[in-house]
Design a protein around this motif. Sequence first.
Motif, PDB file in Angstrom:
ATOM      1  N   GLU A   1     -24.000  -0.349  69.430  1.00  0.00           N
ATOM      2  CA  GLU A   1     -23.063  -1.822  68.583  1.00  0.00           C
ATOM      3  C   GLU A   1     -24.605  -2.510  68.354  1.00  0.00           C
ATOM      4  O   GLU A   1     -25.497  -2.745  70.008  1.00  0.00           O
ATOM      5  CB  GLU A   1     -22.180  -2.923  69.437  1.00  0.00           C
ATOM      6  CG  GLU A   1     -21.567  -3.557  69.264  1.00  0.00           C
ATOM      7  CD  GLU A   1     -21.033  -4.490  70.025  1.00  0.00           C
ATOM      8  OE1 GLU A   1     -20.313  -4.189  70.711  1.00  0.00           O
ATOM      9  OE2 GLU A   1     -21.599  -5.498  71.006  1.00  0.00           O
TER      10      GLU A   1
ATOM     11  N   GLN B   1     -14.243   3.603  63.532  1.00  0.00           N
ATOM     12  CA  GLN B   1     -14.608   2.206  63.690  1.00  0.00           C
ATOM     13  C   GLN B   1     -13.603   1.736  64.397  1.00  0.00           C
ATOM     14  O   GLN B   1     -13.106   0.460  65.514  1.00  0.00           O
ATOM     15  CB  GLN B   1     -15.673   0.953  63.168  1.00  0.00           C
ATOM     16  CG  GLN B   1     -16.206   1.866  62.047  1.00  0.00           C
ATOM     17  CD  GLN B   1     -17.212   1.520  61.099  1.00  0.00           C
ATOM     18  OE1 GLN B   1     -17.979   0.562  61.333  1.00  0.00           O
ATOM     19  NE2 GLN B   1     -16.953   2.024  59.927  1.00  0.00           N
TER      20      GLN B   1
ATOM     21  N   TYR C   1     -20.829  -1.452  64.341  1.00  0.00           N
ATOM     22  CA  TYR C   1     -21.233  -0.427  65.101  1.00  0.00           C
ATOM     23  C   TYR C   1     -22.525   0.594  64.058  1.00  0.00           C
ATOM     24  O   TYR C   1     -22.137   1.131  63.072  1.00  0.00           O
ATOM     25  CB  TYR C   1     -20.213   1.097  64.726  1.00  0.00           C
ATOM     26  CG  TYR C   1     -18.804  -0.095  65.848  1.00  0.00           C
ATOM     27  CD1 TYR C   1     -19.225  -0.217  67.000  1.00  0.00           C
ATOM     28  CD2 TYR C   1     -17.987   0.319  65.145  1.00  0.00           C
ATOM     29  CE1 TYR C   1     -18.447  -1.068  67.594  1.00  0.00           C
ATOM     30  CE2 TYR C   1     -17.128  -1.262  65.833  1.00  0.00           C
ATOM     31  CZ  TYR C   1     -17.118  -1.223  67.067  1.00  0.00           C
ATOM     32  OH  TYR C   1     -16.340  -1.917  67.922  1.00  0.00           O
TER      33      TYR C   1
END
Length: 295
Positions: free
Chosen positions: A5, A49, A253
Motif C-alpha cells: 500500500e 484490488q 496498491y
Amino acid sequence: MVPVEKTVSGRDKDKILVLPIEGIISDDSREGNIFTGEKDSVLSSVKLQLSYAMEDPNLRAVILKINSPGGTVTASDIIYREILEFKKKKHVPVLALFMDTAASGAYYISMSSDYLLAHPTTVTGSIGVIMQGINVKEGLDKIGIKDQSIRSGENKAVGSPLEELTSEQRKLLQGIVDNLYDRFFEVVKTGRQKVKEGDLKKLADGRIFTASQAMKHGLVDGIGYFEDAVTVTMRLPGYKMTPGNANPRVVFYSHAKEKPETFYHIQGFSPESPTLLERVGFGANRVRFLYMFSP
C-alpha cells in the motif's frame, strides 16, 4: 504476493483508495502492470484490488481513476457489478474521476459511482455498442483465395470477413447489438436519474462529449482535478470520517518498486491497443461486441 500500500497524500488513519481503470477493458491477460507486475487483465486487477479494499477497516471511500475508451461488453458489465456489490457490502461511497477518456464501456462502469467528476479536457460518452468487421471476400477472390470452411449451419460463421453477410444475417447481428444497447441504456438511465429519459435517448446515440458538454447535459456531476476529487469524495453521503481524521491518506496498491510521488503517476493495467487485423476480424476472437469508442 500481497501488494504494497502506497500513500499519495494525507497523513491520518482514514484512507481513500485510488483504483485505476485504464486501457482496453477486457478479461484478456497481457504483459505486466504496476499493480501486479505480472500477466493480468483489467477485470481481474479490479476484482483483486476490491478484495483487498474490502478487508481494510480504515477504508472510507474509493476513487476510480478512469482513462479508457471502453472494451468488451461482458468485462464492462462485470466490473460495473463488482463495484456495486463492493459498495453494498463495504458501505463506502465511490467517485469516478475521468482523465483523458472515459467513453463507452468506461462510462458504463462509472454508472456504479456516486459522483462523476471529469477533468476539463476529458472526452466521454459514446453510449452504444459496436461490432467491428470488414469484408475481404472480393479481394481474396481476385487473387484466387477461396474459403473452404465446413459448417453445420448457414449462420455458423456469421460475421466472417471471408463471406458476404446475407440480409437475414445482418438482421440477426443487428438484433444482438440492439439488445446489448438496451442494457447499456438502462444502466445509464439508472445511473443518471436526473436526466429525462427522452433527453437521454437523444444523447445516447454513440456521440462523444467534452467535459463541459457532458456537464451541460447532466452526464457528469462536476468538472475538476484530483484535489477536487478528494474534497468532493469526503462530502459524499456515506463518507464516515473518523473524528480527527480530516486529512485522510489517499492510497493505492502496487507491487512495483518505484514509489510514485503524485496521483498522476499512478497507472493501472493498460494493455496494448488491438491491431487493425485483430479489430477487423483476424484475431483469436473474430466476432466481439464492444462497448468501446473506436472511430
